[in-house]
Design a protein around this motif. Sequence first.
Motif, PDB file in Angstrom:
ATOM      1  N   ASP A  23       0.802  -1.213   0.000  1.00  9.30           N
ATOM      2  CA  ASP A  23       0.000   0.000   0.000  1.00  9.30           C
ATOM      3  C   ASP A  23       0.839   1.269   0.000  1.00  9.30           C
ATOM      4  O   ASP A  23       1.906   1.332   0.578  1.00  9.30           O
ATOM      5  N   SER A  24       0.290   2.288  -0.665  1.00 12.65           N
ATOM      6  CA  SER A  24       0.905   3.608  -0.602  1.00 12.65           C
ATOM      7  C   SER A  24      -0.047   4.610   0.033  1.00 12.65           C
ATOM      8  O   SER A  24       0.118   5.808  -0.085  1.00 12.65           O
ATOM      9  N   THR A  25      -1.086   4.102   0.710  1.00 15.36           N
ATOM     10  CA  THR A  25      -2.098   4.972   1.293  1.00 15.36           C
ATOM     11  C   THR A  25      -1.610   5.540   2.611  1.00 15.36           C
ATOM     12  O   THR A  25      -0.640   5.078   3.206  1.00 15.36           O
ATOM     13  N   HIS A  26      -2.386   6.519   3.101  1.00 12.99           N
ATOM     14  CA  HIS A  26      -2.008   7.146   4.352  1.00 12.99           C
ATOM     15  C   HIS A  26      -2.646   6.473   5.550  1.00 12.99           C
ATOM     16  O   HIS A  26      -2.403   6.876   6.684  1.00 12.99           O
ATOM     17  N   ILE A  27      -3.504   5.459   5.345  1.00 11.48           N
ATOM     18  CA  ILE A  27      -4.093   4.707   6.450  1.00 11.48           C
ATOM     19  C   ILE A  27      -3.591   3.281   6.368  1.00 11.48           C
ATOM     20  O   ILE A  27      -3.709   2.651   5.334  1.00 11.48           O
ATOM     21  N   GLN A  28      -3.040   2.757   7.449  1.00  6.76           N
ATOM     22  CA  GLN A  28      -2.470   1.417   7.444  1.00  6.76           C
ATOM     23  C   GLN A  28      -3.196   0.537   8.450  1.00  6.76           C
ATOM     24  O   GLN A  28      -3.595   0.979   9.513  1.00  6.76           O
ATOM     25  N   GLN A  31      -2.371  -5.747   9.533  1.00  6.32           N
ATOM     26  CA  GLN A  31      -2.432  -6.954   8.720  1.00  6.32           C
ATOM     27  C   GLN A  31      -1.990  -6.641   7.300  1.00  6.32           C
ATOM     28  O   GLN A  31      -2.353  -5.636   6.721  1.00  6.32           O
ATOM     29  N   ASP A  32      -1.181  -7.525   6.733  1.00  2.76           N
ATOM     30  CA  ASP A  32      -0.591  -7.294   5.424  1.00  2.76           C
ATOM     31  C   ASP A  32      -1.661  -7.138   4.358  1.00  2.76           C
ATOM     32  O   ASP A  32      -2.525  -7.988   4.190  1.00  2.76           O
ATOM     33  N   GLN A  33      -1.605  -6.020   3.623  1.00  7.36           N
ATOM     34  CA  GLN A  33      -2.462  -5.772   2.463  1.00  7.36           C
ATOM     35  C   GLN A  33      -3.952  -5.825   2.799  1.00  7.36           C
ATOM     36  O   GLN A  33      -4.752  -6.335   2.030  1.00  7.36           O
ATOM     37  N   GLN A  34      -4.332  -5.287   3.928  1.00  6.23           N
ATOM     38  CA  GLN A  34      -5.747  -5.251   4.297  1.00  6.23           C
ATOM     39  C   GLN A  34      -6.115  -3.824   4.691  1.00  6.23           C
ATOM     40  O   GLN A  34      -5.604  -3.278   5.656  1.00  6.23           O
ATOM     41  N   ALA A  42     -10.872  -7.614  -1.102  1.00  7.68           N
ATOM     42  CA  ALA A  42     -11.611  -6.360  -1.265  1.00  7.68           C
ATOM     43  C   ALA A  42     -10.698  -5.143  -1.212  1.00  7.68           C
ATOM     44  O   ALA A  42     -11.060  -4.054  -1.679  1.00  7.68           O
ATOM     45  N   SER A  43      -9.508  -5.308  -0.644  1.00  5.81           N
ATOM     46  CA  SER A  43      -8.575  -4.184  -0.476  1.00  5.81           C
ATOM     47  C   SER A  43      -7.656  -3.968  -1.667  1.00  5.81           C
ATOM     48  O   SER A  43      -6.851  -3.041  -1.665  1.00  5.81           O
ATOM     49  N   SER A  44      -7.762  -4.811  -2.696  1.00  6.89           N
ATOM     50  CA  SER A  44      -6.767  -4.823  -3.773  1.00  6.89           C
ATOM     51  C   SER A  44      -6.544  -3.464  -4.421  1.00  6.89           C
ATOM     52  O   SER A  44      -5.411  -3.051  -4.663  1.00  6.89           O
ATOM     53  N   ILE A  45      -7.610  -2.726  -4.690  1.00  6.69           N
ATOM     54  CA  ILE A  45      -7.471  -1.456  -5.398  1.00  6.69           C
ATOM     55  C   ILE A  45      -6.668  -0.449  -4.586  1.00  6.69           C
ATOM     56  O   ILE A  45      -5.994   0.421  -5.150  1.00  6.69           O
TER      57      ILE A  45
END
Length: 425
Positions: A23-28, A31-34, A42-45
């Motif tokens: 992820d490159s988002t500002h909310i983490q 859990q990996d890639q969630q 569902a988080s893929s995009i």
Amino acid sequence: MKLKLLLSALLIFAISAQSQIKDSTHIQNHQDQQYPGLGKAASSIFFSEKPWSVSGFGEVNGVNYNYSPMKESLGDMELYYTSLYRLATFFGYRFSDKIIFNSEIQVEYLTDGIEGHTEFNFELFLDFRLHQALNLRVGFQPISIGYINSNDEPLLFYSVNRPEVERLIIPTTWIELGVGAYGQIAPKLNYFVNVVTSLDASEFRSATWVRNGREAFDYSSFAVSPQLIYSPRNDLDLSVSGYFGSVGSYDYEHGGRDLTNQSQLSLYSAYARYTPANFRFLAVGALGNLSDTEGIYEITKQKHGEGQVLGQQVYGGYLEAGVDILHWLWSNRSESKSFVHNNKDMKLPIFVRVEHLNTHGKVAESLQGYDRIQRNMNILAVGANYNLSEHLVLKMNYQFRQDLTPEQYSIPSGNQFEFGLGFEF
């Protein structure tokens, strides 16, 4: 046969499909890639390097009962199927870093060995990422309550089917139309608040409480569903959540008077998840209160010809513990992988879950003498998963089910064996 061949082809495609990007988002979420409020597929995009993504998950499950479920009383075939085939596909598009579109089309085929049933479910929402502390999600979306509703993909929970507490008390999977706000209000504290359309009380059933009232999209009444998740360390999550609102407004006649039902639903849930090293511990609790159950009895009788006695208060909870034993049995494994396995990602977790629930913890005094179906039970589930890779799992578990319901309110119950396959892409 055609359906099985189609699902087999989709499985092969799914396992060899795209891998997800960090992820490159500002909310983490730790859990990996969630992404917050969503499963991994569902988080893929939110993690894709491209402006679009295609992802999904699937299940092929079977259940063997040592009793005959009372189908008419349960109403929902998902609670008594013998075979289930489920495929969910997510299509996402990122208009910009601030505006992201996400959607799900889910098709299910269920059979009880005699009759078959096909269902289509969907999600469709936009995320507006405004600030670390405030983001919006608008559309048909999973509401933030309990544990499973945001983690309903087969690689995110051990058992073949969801725990009964999160099927009969919290009616997972639960999707509503609404507006949600989420964000981080402190370094280790995330929140969600959903304002959504309410449940349909005229479809409630005694045996399954409010489950059959989902996805009514009644625009005349609304509910609020808040959740807080505190993560003091990377392997620990503590959460409280709820659902508060009306369950529709219905006119009915009783005793020569015209009345209006104004039932209010309050549903509380909390969970703790601890995942040190190769272990996973999960504790979930739920408590529900429903007002004016006398009115619900009358409107269900008026609509369906038979009144349903709903619990004024319901409760349930479960404790689950699992450990990956392959970590010790095969600690020095060599690098080897194909489209169906990856030695480095293989796991063999065994688990045990103790569960209790009661759909009629408290019943209105005026309805005490009426016929009802009550689910008051203890369940001990033991099982194992075999993760061939991080995208593919084989599951099996056995449930020892103890029925505590008084005989006059009980329906057939007994032990059951469940087995299945889950994948994501």
